[in-house]
Design a protein around this motif. Sequence first.
Motif, PDB file in Angstrom:
ATOM      1  N   PHE A 184       1.359   0.386  -2.884  1.00  0.00           N
ATOM      2  CA  PHE A 184       0.113   0.021  -2.220  1.00  0.00           C
ATOM      3  C   PHE A 184      -0.705  -0.735  -3.259  1.00  0.00           C
ATOM      4  CE2 PHE A 184      -4.371   0.800  -1.500  1.00  0.00           C
ATOM      5  CZ  PHE A 184      -4.519   0.576  -0.150  1.00  0.00           C
ATOM      6  N   ILE A 185      -1.262  -1.880  -2.887  1.00  0.00           N
ATOM      7  CA  ILE A 185      -2.071  -2.643  -3.839  1.00  0.00           C
ATOM      8  C   ILE A 185      -3.551  -2.471  -3.548  1.00  0.00           C
ATOM      9  CG2 ILE A 185      -2.622  -4.950  -4.709  1.00  0.00           C
ATOM     10  CD1 ILE A 185       0.354  -5.663  -4.157  1.00  0.00           C
ATOM     11  N   SER A 186      -3.967  -2.810  -2.321  1.00  0.00           N
ATOM     12  CA  SER A 186      -5.393  -2.691  -2.017  1.00  0.00           C
ATOM     13  C   SER A 186      -5.643  -2.885  -0.527  1.00  0.00           C
ATOM     14  CB  SER A 186      -6.200  -3.740  -2.792  1.00  0.00           C
ATOM     15  OG  SER A 186      -5.894  -5.046  -2.336  1.00  0.00           O
ATOM     16  N   MET A 222      -9.473  -8.021   6.193  1.00  0.00           N
ATOM     17  CA  MET A 222      -8.952  -7.059   7.153  1.00  0.00           C
ATOM     18  C   MET A 222      -7.434  -6.904   7.040  1.00  0.00           C
ATOM     19  SD  MET A 222     -11.442  -7.682  10.392  1.00  0.00           S
ATOM     20  CE  MET A 222     -11.038  -6.115  11.121  1.00  0.00           C
ATOM     21  N   VAL A 223      -6.966  -6.772   5.786  1.00  0.00           N
ATOM     22  CA  VAL A 223      -5.547  -6.560   5.519  1.00  0.00           C
ATOM     23  C   VAL A 223      -5.377  -5.483   4.456  1.00  0.00           C
ATOM     24  CG1 VAL A 223      -4.843  -8.921   6.091  1.00  0.00           C
ATOM     25  CG2 VAL A 223      -5.355  -8.338   3.717  1.00  0.00           C
ATOM     26  N   VAL A 224      -4.202  -4.903   4.465  1.00  0.00           N
ATOM     27  CA  VAL A 224      -3.764  -4.021   3.393  1.00  0.00           C
ATOM     28  C   VAL A 224      -2.654  -4.770   2.670  1.00  0.00           C
ATOM     29  CG1 VAL A 224      -2.503  -1.891   2.880  1.00  0.00           C
ATOM     30  CG2 VAL A 224      -4.435  -1.856   4.459  1.00  0.00           C
ATOM     31  N   SER A 228      -2.078  -6.510   8.700  1.00  0.00           N
ATOM     32  CA  SER A 228      -3.445  -6.487   9.217  1.00  0.00           C
ATOM     33  C   SER A 228      -3.844  -5.053   9.548  1.00  0.00           C
ATOM     34  CB  SER A 228      -3.574  -7.373  10.460  1.00  0.00           C
ATOM     35  OG  SER A 228      -2.921  -6.792  11.570  1.00  0.00           O
ATOM     36  N   THR A 229      -5.124  -4.767   9.358  1.00  0.00           N
ATOM     37  CA  THR A 229      -5.601  -3.423   9.672  1.00  0.00           C
ATOM     38  C   THR A 229      -5.527  -3.161  11.177  1.00  0.00           C
ATOM     39  OG1 THR A 229      -7.893  -4.236   9.661  1.00  0.00           O
ATOM     40  CG2 THR A 229      -7.063  -3.231   7.626  1.00  0.00           C
ATOM     41  N   SER A 230      -5.671  -4.209  11.980  1.00  0.00           N
ATOM     42  CA  SER A 230      -5.562  -4.007  13.431  1.00  0.00           C
ATOM     43  C   SER A 230      -4.133  -3.633  13.817  1.00  0.00           C
ATOM     44  CB  SER A 230      -6.041  -5.237  14.206  1.00  0.00           C
ATOM     45  OG  SER A 230      -5.248  -6.352  13.914  1.00  0.00           O
ATOM     46  N   ALA A 231      -3.137  -4.190  13.116  1.00  0.00           N
ATOM     47  CA  ALA A 231      -1.742  -3.812  13.390  1.00  0.00           C
ATOM     48  C   ALA A 231      -1.521  -2.336  13.045  1.00  0.00           C
ATOM     49  CB  ALA A 231      -0.785  -4.687  12.586  1.00  0.00           C
ATOM     50  N   MET A 232      -2.094  -1.881  11.945  1.00  0.00           N
ATOM     51  CA  MET A 232      -1.939  -0.463  11.590  1.00  0.00           C
ATOM     52  C   MET A 232      -2.620   0.426  12.622  1.00  0.00           C
ATOM     53  SD  MET A 232      -1.917  -0.278   7.403  1.00  0.00           S
ATOM     54  CE  MET A 232      -3.620   0.057   7.292  1.00  0.00           C
ATOM     55  N   ALA A 289      -4.404   6.024   3.031  1.00  0.00           N
ATOM     56  CA  ALA A 289      -3.744   7.172   3.663  1.00  0.00           C
ATOM     57  C   ALA A 289      -3.046   6.740   4.947  1.00  0.00           C
ATOM     58  CB  ALA A 289      -4.757   8.276   3.950  1.00  0.00           C
ATOM     59  N   GLN A 290      -3.671   5.860   5.710  1.00  0.00           N
ATOM     60  CA  GLN A 290      -3.047   5.353   6.934  1.00  0.00           C
ATOM     61  C   GLN A 290      -1.776   4.576   6.591  1.00  0.00           C
ATOM     62  OE1 GLN A 290      -5.101   2.195   9.032  1.00  0.00           O
ATOM     63  NE2 GLN A 290      -4.454   3.048  11.024  1.00  0.00           N
ATOM     64  N   PHE A 291      -1.832   3.736   5.572  1.00  0.00           N
ATOM     65  CA  PHE A 291      -0.654   2.992   5.142  1.00  0.00           C
ATOM     66  C   PHE A 291       0.468   3.956   4.764  1.00  0.00           C
ATOM     67  CE2 PHE A 291       1.971   1.259   1.732  1.00  0.00           C
ATOM     68  CZ  PHE A 291       2.473   0.128   2.342  1.00  0.00           C
ATOM     69  N   THR A 292       0.139   4.993   4.053  1.00  0.00           N
ATOM     70  CA  THR A 292       1.140   5.981   3.632  1.00  0.00           C
ATOM     71  C   THR A 292       1.798   6.640   4.839  1.00  0.00           C
ATOM     72  OG1 THR A 292      -0.038   6.360   1.562  1.00  0.00           O
ATOM     73  CG2 THR A 292       1.506   8.065   2.259  1.00  0.00           C
ATOM     74  N   ARG A 293       0.996   6.982   5.854  1.00  0.00           N
ATOM     75  CA  ARG A 293       1.549   7.595   7.076  1.00  0.00           C
ATOM     76  C   ARG A 293       2.508   6.653   7.796  1.00  0.00           C
ATOM     77  NH1 ARG A 293      -3.857   9.097   7.725  1.00  0.00           N
ATOM     78  NH2 ARG A 293      -4.213   7.492   9.314  1.00  0.00           N
TER      79      ARG A 293
END
Length: 92
Positions: free
Chosen positions: A8-10, A16-18, A34-38, A54-58
Amino acid sequence: MTLTSGCFISHEYDRMVVRFSMHDGTREVPCAISTSAMDDLERGPQVRPEQREAQFTRLRDRIEARAASKYRATEFEGTPPGIVLRGIDFRT
């Protein structure tokens, strides 16, 4: 051309991206989702900015599987070339 997990970078609130990375051997491949895709993947309400990691990790397994698929299809974007995931990438 097999991708493996990177890190995970940032969370870039203004874009509006991870941002995250993956690896093809020793080559680091820049990636973003994109955060909307997550949010669509979780089918829930939008999470707060401080909850994005945390959402990215899930969702990591699903995100990385789709990034690997786009990598195999050589669907690169940007400079330097990387993988960008949007909601449409997860629709079947």
